[in-house]
Design an enzyme around this catalytic site. Structure first.
Site, PDB file in Angstrom:
ATOM      1  N   ALA A  70     -34.064 -84.288-110.936  1.00  0.00           N
ATOM      2  CA  ALA A  70     -35.043 -83.705-111.852  1.00  0.00           C
ATOM      3  C   ALA A  70     -36.138 -84.754-112.045  1.00  0.00           C
ATOM      4  O   ALA A  70     -35.904 -85.954-111.850  1.00  0.00           O
ATOM      5  CB  ALA A  70     -34.380 -83.366-113.173  1.00  0.00           C
ATOM      6  N   GLY A 115     -30.393 -83.823-110.062  1.00  0.00           N
ATOM      7  CA  GLY A 115     -30.709 -82.399-109.902  1.00  0.00           C
ATOM      8  C   GLY A 115     -30.738 -81.958-108.447  1.00  0.00           C
ATOM      9  O   GLY A 115     -30.551 -80.773-108.152  1.00  0.00           O
ATOM     10  N   GLU A 118     -27.212 -81.325-107.576  1.00  0.00           N
ATOM     11  CA  GLU A 118     -26.848 -80.091-108.296  1.00  0.00           C
ATOM     12  C   GLU A 118     -27.423 -78.856-107.605  1.00  0.00           C
ATOM     13  O   GLU A 118     -26.771 -77.812-107.549  1.00  0.00           O
ATOM     14  CB  GLU A 118     -27.335 -80.206-109.744  1.00  0.00           C
ATOM     15  CG  GLU A 118     -26.549 -81.265-110.516  1.00  0.00           C
ATOM     16  CD  GLU A 118     -27.211 -81.672-111.832  1.00  0.00           C
ATOM     17  OE1 GLU A 118     -28.372 -82.136-111.807  1.00  0.00           O
ATOM     18  OE2 GLU A 118     -26.571 -81.516-112.877  1.00  0.00           O
ATOM     19  N   GLU A 138     -27.177 -89.943-113.082  1.00  0.00           N
ATOM     20  CA  GLU A 138     -27.745 -89.753-114.421  1.00  0.00           C
ATOM     21  C   GLU A 138     -27.260 -90.775-115.437  1.00  0.00           C
ATOM     22  O   GLU A 138     -28.009 -91.188-116.324  1.00  0.00           O
ATOM     23  CB  GLU A 138     -27.420 -88.335-114.944  1.00  0.00           C
ATOM     24  CG  GLU A 138     -28.205 -87.220-114.266  1.00  0.00           C
ATOM     25  CD  GLU A 138     -27.512 -86.643-113.039  1.00  0.00           C
ATOM     26  OE1 GLU A 138     -26.618 -87.315-112.475  1.00  0.00           O
ATOM     27  OE2 GLU A 138     -27.867 -85.532-112.646  1.00  0.00           O
TER      28      GLU A 138
HETATM   29  N1  CAA Z   1     -38.353 -88.067-110.634  1.00  0.00           N
HETATM   30  C1  CAA Z   1     -39.648 -88.406-110.537  1.00  0.00           C
HETATM   31  N2  CAA Z   1     -40.152 -89.142-109.542  1.00  0.00           N
HETATM   32  C2  CAA Z   1     -39.299 -89.587-108.616  1.00  0.00           C
HETATM   33  C3  CAA Z   1     -37.934 -89.300-108.655  1.00  0.00           C
HETATM   34  C4  CAA Z   1     -37.471 -88.493-109.717  1.00  0.00           C
HETATM   35  N3  CAA Z   1     -36.172 -88.114-109.817  1.00  0.00           N
HETATM   36  N4  CAA Z   1     -37.327 -89.894-107.600  1.00  0.00           N
HETATM   37  C5  CAA Z   1     -38.305 -90.540-106.920  1.00  0.00           C
HETATM   38  N5  CAA Z   1     -39.487 -90.358-107.527  1.00  0.00           N
HETATM   39  C6  CAA Z   1     -40.792 -90.888-107.124  1.00  0.00           C
HETATM   40  C7  CAA Z   1     -40.920 -92.363-107.451  1.00  0.00           C
HETATM   41  O1  CAA Z   1     -41.270 -92.574-108.804  1.00  0.00           O
HETATM   42  C8  CAA Z   1     -41.991 -92.780-106.474  1.00  0.00           C
HETATM   43  O2  CAA Z   1     -43.230 -92.397-106.997  1.00  0.00           O
HETATM   44  P1  CAA Z   1     -44.517 -93.411-106.874  1.00  0.00           P
HETATM   45  O3  CAA Z   1     -44.747 -93.546-105.399  1.00  0.00           O
HETATM   46  O4  CAA Z   1     -45.603 -92.650-107.571  1.00  0.00           O
HETATM   47  O5  CAA Z   1     -44.117 -94.695-107.523  1.00  0.00           O
HETATM   48  C9  CAA Z   1     -41.721 -91.919-105.261  1.00  0.00           C
HETATM   49  O6  CAA Z   1     -40.922 -90.816-105.726  1.00  0.00           O
HETATM   50  C10 CAA Z   1     -40.941 -92.632-104.186  1.00  0.00           C
HETATM   51  O7  CAA Z   1     -39.772 -93.162-104.781  1.00  0.00           O
HETATM   52  P2  CAA Z   1     -39.337 -94.718-104.636  1.00  0.00           P
HETATM   53  O8  CAA Z   1     -40.534 -95.584-104.469  1.00  0.00           O
HETATM   54  O9  CAA Z   1     -38.413 -95.015-105.754  1.00  0.00           O
HETATM   55  O10 CAA Z   1     -38.547 -94.642-103.239  1.00  0.00           O
HETATM   56  P3  CAA Z   1     -37.357 -95.589-102.766  1.00  0.00           P
HETATM   57  O11 CAA Z   1     -37.146 -95.290-101.324  1.00  0.00           O
HETATM   58  O12 CAA Z   1     -37.592 -96.992-103.152  1.00  0.00           O
HETATM   59  O13 CAA Z   1     -36.077 -95.056-103.586  1.00  0.00           O
HETATM   60  C11 CAA Z   1     -34.593 -93.420-104.524  1.00  0.00           C
HETATM   61  C12 CAA Z   1     -35.586 -93.780-103.376  1.00  0.00           C
HETATM   62  C13 CAA Z   1     -33.359 -94.311-104.412  1.00  0.00           C
HETATM   63  C14 CAA Z   1     -34.221 -91.966-104.337  1.00  0.00           C
HETATM   64  C15 CAA Z   1     -35.289 -93.666-105.875  1.00  0.00           C
HETATM   65  O14 CAA Z   1     -36.555 -93.007-105.868  1.00  0.00           O
HETATM   66  C16 CAA Z   1     -34.519 -93.147-107.048  1.00  0.00           C
HETATM   67  O15 CAA Z   1     -33.567 -93.779-107.467  1.00  0.00           O
HETATM   68  N6  CAA Z   1     -34.952 -91.994-107.614  1.00  0.00           N
HETATM   69  C17 CAA Z   1     -34.352 -91.445-108.820  1.00  0.00           C
HETATM   70  C18 CAA Z   1     -33.000 -90.836-108.534  1.00  0.00           C
HETATM   71  C19 CAA Z   1     -32.387 -90.302-109.819  1.00  0.00           C
HETATM   72  O16 CAA Z   1     -32.080 -91.059-110.725  1.00  0.00           O
HETATM   73  N7  CAA Z   1     -32.220 -88.993-109.886  1.00  0.00           N
HETATM   74  C20 CAA Z   1     -31.646 -88.334-111.033  1.00  0.00           C
HETATM   75  C21 CAA Z   1     -32.720 -87.887-111.964  1.00  0.00           C
HETATM   76  S1  CAA Z   1     -32.054 -87.330-113.506  1.00  0.00           S
HETATM   77  C22 CAA Z   1     -31.555 -85.740-113.217  1.00  0.00           C
HETATM   78  O17 CAA Z   1     -31.647 -85.212-112.121  1.00  0.00           O
HETATM   79  C23 CAA Z   1     -30.996 -85.069-114.417  1.00  0.00           C
HETATM   80  C24 CAA Z   1     -30.390 -83.748-114.181  1.00  0.00           C
HETATM   81  O18 CAA Z   1     -29.245 -83.594-113.836  1.00  0.00           O
HETATM   82  C25 CAA Z   1     -31.157 -82.566-114.490  1.00  0.00           C
END
Ligand code: CAA
Length: 264
Positions: A70, A115, A118, A138
């Site tokens: 998400a 998400g 999910e 999360e």
């Molecule tokens: N939400 C918003 N933006 C996201 C995102 C997310 N879940 N995941 C990645 N992005 C964005 C980053 O902010 C980045 O944007 P910018 O270029 O503007 O800075 C872009 O996508 C590329 O991401 P990274 O630079 O971080 O890429 P990476 O290769 O270094 O890492 C990754 C990849 C390991 C997937 C890392 O992006 C990451 O950890 N993302 C978040 C994963 C996460 O925590 N997901 C769970 C979200 S909470 C949820 O989903 C709740 C629910 O159940 C409803």
């Protein structure tokens, strides 16, 4: 076919009756924001009403991610009330996705986190690219899953393994995902789309009504005891005998030829 009007979703029909939905915010690793979820809802409503749809494939744009979760930027400032609405809407949507009458396969290319995992779990089965990474991270953000992960993961894989992944946030690569029953198979990343279409065409070659009845029996039976579930199967088995496809399928077998199903 490409559906016009979407910003964050591509909807193609690469073969008749085979629908490919691509989550399309590659710069944000296809993170699910409200706008994307609304577009997905619209696509699912259309597919639910499409009697000619045989199978649905869901994937992510770009080489790196299916869906990285998400949208954290959008969630960051939510009040508890707004968080409930965000979660409830997505939950309803994923239940509608799960209730689609035709098989729905997740083609997981890269990260399927939070998400994204999910979303994949709301699909009927998962085909993983060899670069797929699954996880529910999360807890590292100070929240539990909000799109059904704490409920669907323990229903898909062993409950204790699911809890381990949920409370540690440990990420799982494609081979381990298959080993624990999360994904059905692993293919080379550049072969993922073709494999998805191949599976969808195999499904589409079978009796369309029969496929929908199998999915209905499978889905409805999962929450019932065996006797009740088998009673549902008997009802659906009987329904099939009111279709031309049942006569055709059996006649074709006896005449040693391929069946010509009409979907009714
Ligand atoms: N939400 C918003 N933006 C996201 C995102 C997310 N879940 N995941 C990645 N992005 C964005 C980053 O902010 C980045 O944007 P910018 O270029 O503007 O800075 C872009 O996508 C590329 O991401 P990274 O630079 O971080 O890429 P990476 O290769 O270094 O890492 C990754 C990849 C390991 C997937 C890392 O992006 C990451 O950890 N993302 C978040 C994963 C996460 O925590 N997901 C769970 C979200 S909470 C949820 O989903 C709740 C629910 O159940 C409803």
């Amino acid at each position: 076919m490409t559906t016009a009007g979407y910003q964050n979703l591509l909807h193609e029909e690469p073969e008749p009756g085979i629908h490919l939905l691509t989550m399309n915010r590659p710069k944000a690793l296809n993170a699910l924001n409200s706008a994307t979820l609304a577009e997905l809802a619209c696509a699912i409503t259309g597919l639910a009403a499409d009697a000619s749809a045989r199978a649905v494939l869901i994937t992510g744009a770009g080489a790196k991610a299916f869906v990285a979760g998400a949208d954290i930027g959008e969630m960051q400032t939510l009040t508890p009330e707004a968080a409930r609405t965000f979660s409830s809407k997505a939950t309803r949507l994923f239940l509608e996705l799960e209730a689609l009458p035709m098989p729905v396969l997740a083609l997981v290319n890269g990260y399927a986190l939070g998400g994204g995992c999910e979303l994949a779990l709301a699909c009927d089965w998962i085909v993983a690219a060899d670069n797929a990474v699954f996880g529910q991270p999360e807890v590292g953000l100070g929240i539990p899953p909000g799109f059904g992960g704490s409920q669907r993961l323990p229903r898909r894989i062993a409950p204790g393994k699911a809890l381990e992944l949920l409370v540690t946030g440990r990420q799982v690569k494609a081979d381990e995902a298959v080993a624990i029953g999360l994904a059905n198979e692993v293919v080379a990343a550049d072969a993922l789309r073709a494999r998805g279409i191949e599976l969808a065409l195999l499904i589409a070659s079978k009796g369309p009504v029969a496929v929908r009845l199998v999915k209905e029996a499978w889905r409805r039976g999962q929450s019932l005891d065996l006797a009740q579930a088998c009673a549902i199967e008997s009802d659906l088995f009987a329904l099939a005998f009111a279709t031309a496809d049942q006569s055709e399928g059996m006649r074709a077998f006896l005449e040693k030829r391929a069946p010509r199903f009409i979907g009714g």
